[in-house]
Write an enzyme that holds these catalytic residues in place. Structure first.
Site, short mmCIF file in Angstrom:
data_model
loop_
_atom_site.label_atom_id
_atom_site.label_comp_id
_atom_site.label_asym_id
_atom_site.label_seq_id
_atom_site.Cartn_x
_atom_site.Cartn_y
_atom_site.Cartn_z
N HIS A 68 50.34 54.61 79.10
CA HIS A 68 49.99 55.83 79.86
C HIS A 68 49.14 56.81 79.04
CE1 HIS A 68 53.64 57.95 78.18
NE2 HIS A 68 52.87 58.99 78.33
N ASP A 114 54.84 49.91 79.58
CA ASP A 114 54.09 51.07 79.08
C ASP A 114 53.70 50.83 77.62
OD1 ASP A 114 52.88 53.51 78.91
OD2 ASP A 114 54.74 54.69 78.91
N GLN A 204 56.69 66.10 75.48
CA GLN A 204 55.28 65.93 75.83
C GLN A 204 54.41 66.00 74.57
OE1 GLN A 204 57.36 66.84 78.28
NE2 GLN A 204 56.60 65.05 79.35
N GLY A 205 53.49 65.04 74.46
CA GLY A 205 52.63 64.96 73.28
C GLY A 205 53.12 63.95 72.27
N ASP A 206 54.38 63.57 72.38
CA ASP A 206 54.94 62.53 71.49
C ASP A 206 54.68 61.14 72.04
OD1 ASP A 206 56.12 64.21 69.54
OD2 ASP A 206 57.84 64.57 70.86
N SER A 207 54.27 61.06 73.29
CA SER A 207 54.09 59.76 73.95
C SER A 207 53.28 58.79 73.10
CB SER A 207 53.37 59.94 75.28
OG SER A 207 54.31 60.24 76.26
N1 ARG Z 1 55.23 61.36 78.83
C1 ARG Z 1 55.31 62.24 77.69
C2 ARG Z 1 53.99 62.27 76.97
O1 ARG Z 1 53.00 61.90 77.54
C3 ARG Z 1 56.47 61.89 76.80
C4 ARG Z 1 57.72 62.30 77.44
C5 ARG Z 1 58.90 61.95 76.64
N2 ARG Z 1 59.98 62.72 77.17
C6 ARG Z 1 61.21 62.70 76.72
N3 ARG Z 1 62.06 63.50 77.25
N4 ARG Z 1 61.57 61.88 75.77
O2 ARG Z 1 53.87 62.80 75.87
#
Ligand code: ARG
Length: 243
Positions: A68, A114, A204-207
């Site tokens: 993603h 993913d 968010q941002g860790d993905s």
């Molecule tokens: N989708 C998020 C990203 O793009 C990562 C989300 C992870 N969330 C969590 N609660 N672990 O950075």
């Protein structure tokens, strides 16, 4: 009801205030200090140098990340920033990407697969991390602790971190994960990790960033509802089934 709420949050990205008592700091983690003991953690940046995801070096020219993060992008859209703890400062090496390979089964983070890899056009002079193997199913036993890395938000609605952070959280059972995310969680392609009372999580941002279990790249930060909320563990790509 819960499903509808989860879906709405996932689709709209609407930030809801964290529950009282949630630790406002990756969330609940610590800063990684130099010299970096985790040289295989990389940041993915756009052409303006803005960090948008994480990844891990798995060989001299290959970075594994979440699908993603890079779906729909070409190599020209992504730079791999390696060997840099503070992404707002110079340091380490920057590598152009020649190819983006998204898993053919990928549709969306919440439906699985993913995972993607990037081929860099210059060699990365940092030690790679070993990928979890399909036979290493024991890595994913509930109760085992793994560590997530990233430059993402330090609280659910807060700002991202200039410096690399890490957080260690225990894996939950597939039953707990499925109960938290009915209709979305799939044990064949994901696992989930977190504390029952929340407080520690990726955000968010860790993905795309690595989740390490026993020295292996076992997971990738993928999705969740909010960050570090009680009863909503973080969901990670089950890397071992894809290698
Ligand atoms: N989708 C998020 C990203 O793009 C990562 C989300 C992870 N969330 C969590 N609660 N672990 O950075």
């Amino acid at each position: 009801m819960r499903v509808a709420m989860a879906l709405a949050l996932l689709l709209t990205g609407v930030a809801v205030a964290p529950p009282a008592g949630a630790d406002p700091r990756i969330v609940g983690g610590v800063v990684v200090d130099a010299p970096n003991p985790y040289p295989w953690v990389v940041a993915l940046a756009d052409q303006n140098g803005r960090q948008f995801c994480g990844g891990a070096i798995v060989s001299r020219y290959q970075v594994v990340t979440a699908a993603h993060c890079v779906n729909g992008l070409t190599g020209r859209d992504v730079l791999v920033v390696a060997g840099r703890l503070d992404v707002t400062k110079p340091g380490g090496t920057v590598h152009p990407v020649s190819q983006v390979y998204v898993h053919s089964a990928y549709r969306s983070a919440t439906s699985g697969a993913d995972i993607a890899y990037l081929l860099t056009s210059t060699p990365m002079p940092y030690e790679p991390i070993a990928l979890a193997k399909p036979s290493e199913t024991g890595l994913y036993r509930a109760g085992i602790t793994g560590t997530a890395f990233g430059w993402g938000r330090t609280s659910e609605s807060g700002s991202t971190s200039p410096v690399l952070r890490k957080v260690s959280v225990p894996l939950q059972t597939n039953e707990v994960c499925a109960a938290a995310y009915p209709g979305y969680y799939q044990s064949s392609s994901m696992f989930c990790a977190g504390l029952p009372n929340g407080g520690k999580d990726a955000c968010q941002g860790d993905s795309g960033g690595p989740f390490i279990i026993a020295g292996r790249l076992a997971g990738l930060v993928s999705w969740g509802v909010g960050c570090a909320r009680p009863e909503y563990p973080g969901v990670y790509t089950r890397v071992g089934v894809y290698t």
